[in-house]
Write an enzyme that holds these catalytic residues in place. Structure first.
Site, mmCIF file in Angstrom:
data_model
loop_
_atom_site.group_PDB
_atom_site.id
_atom_site.type_symbol
_atom_site.label_atom_id
_atom_site.label_comp_id
_atom_site.label_asym_id
_atom_site.label_seq_id
_atom_site.Cartn_x
_atom_site.Cartn_y
_atom_site.Cartn_z
ATOM 1 C CB THR A 214 -0.863 -0.029 1.276
ATOM 2 O OG1 THR A 214 -1.751 -1.127 1.196
ATOM 3 C CG2 THR A 214 -1.641 1.252 1.454
ATOM 4 N NE ARG B 144 -9.312 -6.882 3.339
ATOM 5 C CZ ARG B 144 -8.186 -6.155 3.334
ATOM 6 N NH1 ARG B 144 -7.786 -5.584 2.229
ATOM 7 N NH2 ARG B 144 -7.489 -6.009 4.450
ATOM 8 C CB VAL B 145 -13.415 -2.433 1.726
ATOM 9 C CG1 VAL B 145 -12.769 -1.054 1.847
ATOM 10 C CG2 VAL B 145 -14.240 -2.520 0.449
#
Length: 306
Positions: free
Chosen positions: A175, A203-204
């Protein structure tokens, strides 16, 4: 005062490089430096902290070394689903998107949500349609394909298992995020991610969730997180750092270190964060083996992997 200042991250986790990987390591450091330099230059030219973090994250999204934008991981369906968020510490306005597909730079869509809608977050098909209607750049599936990401997915495909972008053996990716304070003392944060390899069920993670993976408030600090998203969501990690400063009287360093090295670790969470306050103080703690990170102000530029 240490204004202006910017910090960025490219993920955290078990990060190892052999001697033969010296070229790859340099590529990471060069990518971090490029994002820092552009973001900081904008700050010196009177651009806002929000504009600066958006640009820095865009540069990292365009680099396939990281799990965001171009380098995003594969989902269980062999697709790329991207999330992003950005927050302005002066106004407390925020924009976030989740489940984007095909969009070249998710953080730009999040910034548009902040600037031009009354909402904080849009997701899924409607978020994709929003990006199309507002003429954001889309890319074909081939743009997001990287052999390493594909190989990672093939190893897990069909097994029903998901993995963080920094889990397992070998070189890791992650990320991306940026935090900054401008010459007026306003802070901002932005985060972008491709999520988890082989993820299913829509999914988050924490990255697009304001208060969990991204947060900014001029009264305290700006935060961008990286790591095991579920733990960051449960702990409301980004906002927890801010609260410890606002209500507990902690310094930025004290608050960030307590959350990452004590609270998060005690709950079994792995990861790190980057943070900056309105005075230009920067903190970049992590409880994993390493974190891709860097910071820049008027007196120094630092990039680190381990």
């Amino acid at each position: 005062m240490k204004l202006p200042a910017i910090a960025i991250h490219g993920g955290s986790g078990t990060i190892t490089f052999d001697a033969k990987d010296s070229k790859l390591k340099k590529q990471y450091l060069d990518a971090l430096t490029a994002a820092l330099d552009v973001g900081f230059e904008m700050l010196t030219k009177e651009h806002s902290a929000t504009e600066s973090v958006c640009k820095a994250v865009t540069i990292l999204e365009d680099c396939d070394l990281f799990n965001a934008g171009k380098g995003s991981v594969f989902t269980a369906k062999g697709q790329h689903e991207m999330d992003a968020a950005i927050m302005d510490g002066k106004t407390l306005k925020a924009g976030a998107v989740a489940g984007l597909q095909g969009v070249k730079n998710p953080v730009l869509v999040a910034y548009d949500v902040l600037q031009n809608t009354p909402f904080v977050m849009i997701a899924g098909e409607e978020a994709i349609e929003y990006a199309r209607q507002n003429d954001f750049k889309f890319e074909p599936d081939s743009y997001f394909f990287t052999q390493l990401r594909y190989d990672q997915w093939q190893e897990m495909k069909g097994g029903g298992e998901m993995t963080l972008d920094h889990s397992g053996e070998g070189v890791k990716f992650g990320t991306v995020g940026a935090v900054a304070v401008d010459t007026d003392g306003n802070v901002a944060a932005a985060t972008s991610t491709g999520g988890m390899t082989n993820k299913a069920w829509g999914r988050v993670g924490d990255s697009p969730l304001i208060g969990a993976g991204t947060y900014a408030n001029n009264s305290t600090c700006a935060i961008s997180c990286t790591g095991h998203g579920e733990h960051f969501i449960r702990g409301v990690v980004a906002h927890d750092v801010s609260c410890r400063m606002e209500y507990g009287g902690k310094t930025l360093e004290q608050a960030a270190n307590q959350v990452i090295h004590e609270t998060l670790k005690r709950a079994g969470g792995e990861g790190g964060l980057i943070a900056v306050d309105s005075s230009g103080n920067i903190c970049m703690p992590f409880n994993t083996e390493g974190m891709y990170r860097g910071m820049k102000n008027k007196t120094q530029t630092i990039t680190r992997i381990f």
